[in-house]
Design an enzyme around this catalytic site. Structure first.
Site, mmCIF file in Angstrom:
data_model
loop_
_atom_site.group_PDB
_atom_site.id
_atom_site.type_symbol
_atom_site.label_atom_id
_atom_site.label_comp_id
_atom_site.label_asym_id
_atom_site.label_seq_id
_atom_site.Cartn_x
_atom_site.Cartn_y
_atom_site.Cartn_z
ATOM 1 C CB VAL A 246 -0.937 -0.007 1.225
ATOM 2 C CG1 VAL A 246 -1.687 1.314 1.318
ATOM 3 C CG2 VAL A 246 -1.905 -1.169 1.135
ATOM 4 N N GLY A 279 1.882 -3.654 12.076
ATOM 5 C CA GLY A 279 2.821 -3.899 13.163
ATOM 6 C C GLY A 279 2.746 -2.792 14.203
ATOM 7 C CG HIS A 452 -10.229 -42.031 22.524
ATOM 8 N ND1 HIS A 452 -9.916 -41.564 21.266
ATOM 9 C CD2 HIS A 452 -11.395 -42.717 22.416
ATOM 10 C CE1 HIS A 452 -10.851 -41.971 20.414
ATOM 11 N NE2 HIS A 452 -11.760 -42.668 21.088
HETATM 12 P P1 AMP Z 1 2.258 -8.006 12.202
HETATM 13 O O1 AMP Z 1 3.564 -7.384 12.609
HETATM 14 O O2 AMP Z 1 2.129 -9.479 12.509
HETATM 15 O O3 AMP Z 1 1.061 -7.238 12.720
HETATM 16 O O4 AMP Z 1 2.193 -7.900 10.598
HETATM 17 C C1 AMP Z 1 2.209 -6.679 9.887
HETATM 18 C C2 AMP Z 1 2.282 -6.986 8.397
HETATM 19 O O5 AMP Z 1 2.096 -5.783 7.644
HETATM 20 C C3 AMP Z 1 3.619 -7.572 7.936
HETATM 21 O O6 AMP Z 1 3.378 -8.827 7.343
HETATM 22 C C4 AMP Z 1 4.147 -6.548 6.926
HETATM 23 O O7 AMP Z 1 4.815 -7.178 5.837
HETATM 24 C C5 AMP Z 1 2.879 -5.857 6.437
HETATM 25 N N1 AMP Z 1 3.087 -4.501 5.871
HETATM 26 C C6 AMP Z 1 3.885 -3.510 6.358
HETATM 27 N N2 AMP Z 1 3.808 -2.379 5.568
HETATM 28 C C7 AMP Z 1 2.939 -2.668 4.559
HETATM 29 C C8 AMP Z 1 2.421 -1.920 3.424
HETATM 30 N N3 AMP Z 1 2.774 -0.655 3.175
HETATM 31 N N4 AMP Z 1 1.525 -2.545 2.583
HETATM 32 C C9 AMP Z 1 1.140 -3.827 2.845
HETATM 33 N N5 AMP Z 1 1.596 -4.569 3.878
HETATM 34 C C10 AMP Z 1 2.479 -4.012 4.745
#
Ligand code: AMP
Ligand code: FAD
Length: 475
Positions: A246, A279, A452
């Site tokens: 994105v 994240g 079981h």
């Molecule tokens: P988590 O840390 O488990 O919440 O995962 C966050 C995900 O967001 C990761 O798999 C990253 O690769 C993904 N991510 C980070 N920035 C982008 C972006 N600009 N577009 C799409 N996915 C992203």
């Protein structure tokens, strides 16, 4: 004069409040400072986990699962329900009730253990002097302590050109409180939070599209499990688009227009709501005065050694604001360990046996190393698997999807990793964590009697399959 404590904990999430309770249990005069306010504006200790994370997400996952089952599963049992409907405000009120009960419980636990609680922002200065700025705007207080534990947690990462507006473009807080199921929901990031909250709204009727920059689905998980899970989630209607980055998002005429970049170049997608779950990052705003002596890493984490000591004497840091997985149970275990170290007891955390769970349906859980990690490290291993489709209890409960995979050292048979995709994986993994903590072998698991019929028999059979002696599958 600053009131003096043995221990001051800044942050009242699963790291902080647990550390405070354990310190108090050990006879230390303890204070806990937390700035979080609940929907009623009052103190609501429990941090991200209890207020806007683990617990409310599980409450909504449970509600949405009931709704899904009424519509799609009951008929097979001969139960016919006409026109099932979801009342989202009632569902949210139930979720808020669960949160309230648990945060009130934490308040009681702190009180019961004689921890002095402050509803305010704590700022650490040199020589473990702490200023508390009360949330209600009252006069700041000065405290000091022999030991200070920093447990300030984390906040969602914001990506450039995709600003949260709290209504159309939201983080976890917004996505836990949509007042209706949006017709279309875009989710940036197919990680743990994106999958869980995407599943909730998908089950409630939203068309959910997950946009993930990486080419691999659930990059941290074992590839066999990730592949199975991706297939299953797509069947459930989640539109998972990998290698899709994105670039920006903007609200136009009550729609969120998202610009994505794929191998085919740039294009636009439009959604009613957009959840950004790319994240989380450590949160240290307002936490440290210039002279605190606490160093941060390049990634903004509080720098700590293996036992959670920061660069300032007598100052410790735990949970999401330091290195390691951002998981509530990891934060809590660090909290207990630090309290015990302060009290002069031995304490050690085995990070390699911290279990991971994704609360999708079926759930994903693992502990230890993935197959790729073992291969990359050149470790010889044997692997055993068992599908839930061959487990009686799973079939009786309509939960035949998924499998258990166990990997053990070729020579010593020590269990090196267990990966589960299946019903109740979050509970099944506990047995495997215990086995690994005791440096157990696959033979140990294979020789233990499992009741079981239970789902745990799939773990048993996978362990037997390491030695190609599973009973209910071909070897
Ligand atoms: P988590 O840390 O488990 O919440 O995962 C966050 C995900 O967001 C990761 O798999 C990253 O690769 C993904 N991510 C980070 N920035 C982008 C972006 N600009 N577009 C799409 N996915 C992203
Ligand atoms: P936090 O829980 O973030 O708590 C920190 C607290 O400190 C907050 O209350 C904050 O307001 C307060 N604070 C910060 N700075 C100050 C200051 N200067 N003074 C006073 N107070 C301060 N993990 C799991 O293990 N299982 C799950 O199922 C799970 N589900 C999740 C679902 C979602 C939607 C989200 C967002 C997260 C989820 N997590 C889950 C992650 C989990 O919530 C975190 O790992 C955990 O809360 C970290 O605990 P912590 O104590 O380090 O920090």
């Amino acid at each position: 004069m600053a009131e003096k404590f043995d221990v001051i904990v800044i942050g009242g999430g699963p790291g902080g409040y647990v550390a405070a309770i354990r310190a108090a249990q050990l006879g230390l005069k303890t204070a806990c400072i937390d700035s979080y306010s609940g929907k009623d504006g009052k103190a609501s200790p429990g941090g991200t986990c209890l207020n806007v994370g683990c617990i409310p997400s599980k409450a909504l996952l449970d509600s949405s699962k009931h709704f899904h089952h009424v519509q799609h599963e009951y008929a097979a049992h001969g139960i016919h329900v006409k026109e099932a409907a979801i009342d989202v405000p009632t569902m949210l009120a139930r979720k808020d009730g669960v949160v309230k009960k648990l945060t009130a419980g934490v308040t009681q636990l702190l009180k019961g253990n004689k921890v002095t609680f402050y509803h305010g922002t704590g700022t650490l200065a040199g020589s473990r002097q702490v200023t508390v700025s009360p949330v209600d705007g009252g006069t700041a207080l000065q405290l000091s302590a022999n030991n200070v534990i920093l447990a300030s947690g984390s906040v969602p990462i914001e990506i450039p050109n995709v600003a949260f507006d709290g209504e159309y473009i939201v983080d976890n807080v917004g996505a836990l409180d949509f007042d209706h199921a949006p017709k279309t929901l875009g989710v940036i990031g197919a990680g743990v939070i994106g999958l869980e909250l995407g599943s909730v709204w998908n089950r409630l009727g939203s068309e959910v599209t997950l946009l993930e920059a990486l080419p691999d689905f659930l990059a941290l998980a074992d590839r066999d499990i990730a592949k199975l899970a991706e297939r299953e989630f797509k069947k459930q209607g989640l539109d998972i688009r990998l290698s899709t980055r994105v670039k920006q998002a903007a609200v136009k005429k009550k729609k969120v227009v998202v610009t994505i970049e794929t191998a085919d170049g740039e294009s636009e997608l439009s959604f009613d709501r957009l959840l950004v779950s790319v994240g989380r990052k450590p949160y240290t705003e307002g936490l440290l005065a210039d002279d605190s002596g606490v160093r941060l890493t390049e990634r903004g984490q509080i720098e700590v050694d293996e036992q959670s000591r920061t660069s300032a004497p007598g100052v410790w840091a735990i949970g999401d604001c330091v290195r390691g997985p951002m998981l509530a149970h990891k934060a809590s275990e660090e909290g207990v360990a630090v309290a015990e170290l302060i009290a002069g007891k031995p304490a050690h955390i085995h990070f390699e046996t911290v279990p991971w769970v994704v609360y999708t349906d079926p759930e994903i859980a693992w502990v230890g190393r993935t197959e790729k990690e073992l291969k990359d490290a050149g470790i010889e291993y044997r692997s055993g698997t068992f599908p839930f489709a061959a487990n009686g209890r799973a079939l009786a409960g309509g939960q035949g999807a998924g499998l258990v995979k166990i990997m053990a050292d070729s020579e010593t048979d020590e269990i090196l990793g267990v990966h589960i995709f299946g019903a109740n994986a979050s509970e099944l993994i506990a047995e495997c964590v215990v086995a690994m903590e005791f440096q157990g072998s696959s033979e140990d698991l294979a020789r233990i009697v499992h009741a079981h019929p239970t789902l745990s028999e799939a773990v048993h059979e996978a362990a037997m399959h390491v030695d190609r002696r599973a009973i209910h599958r071909g070897n």
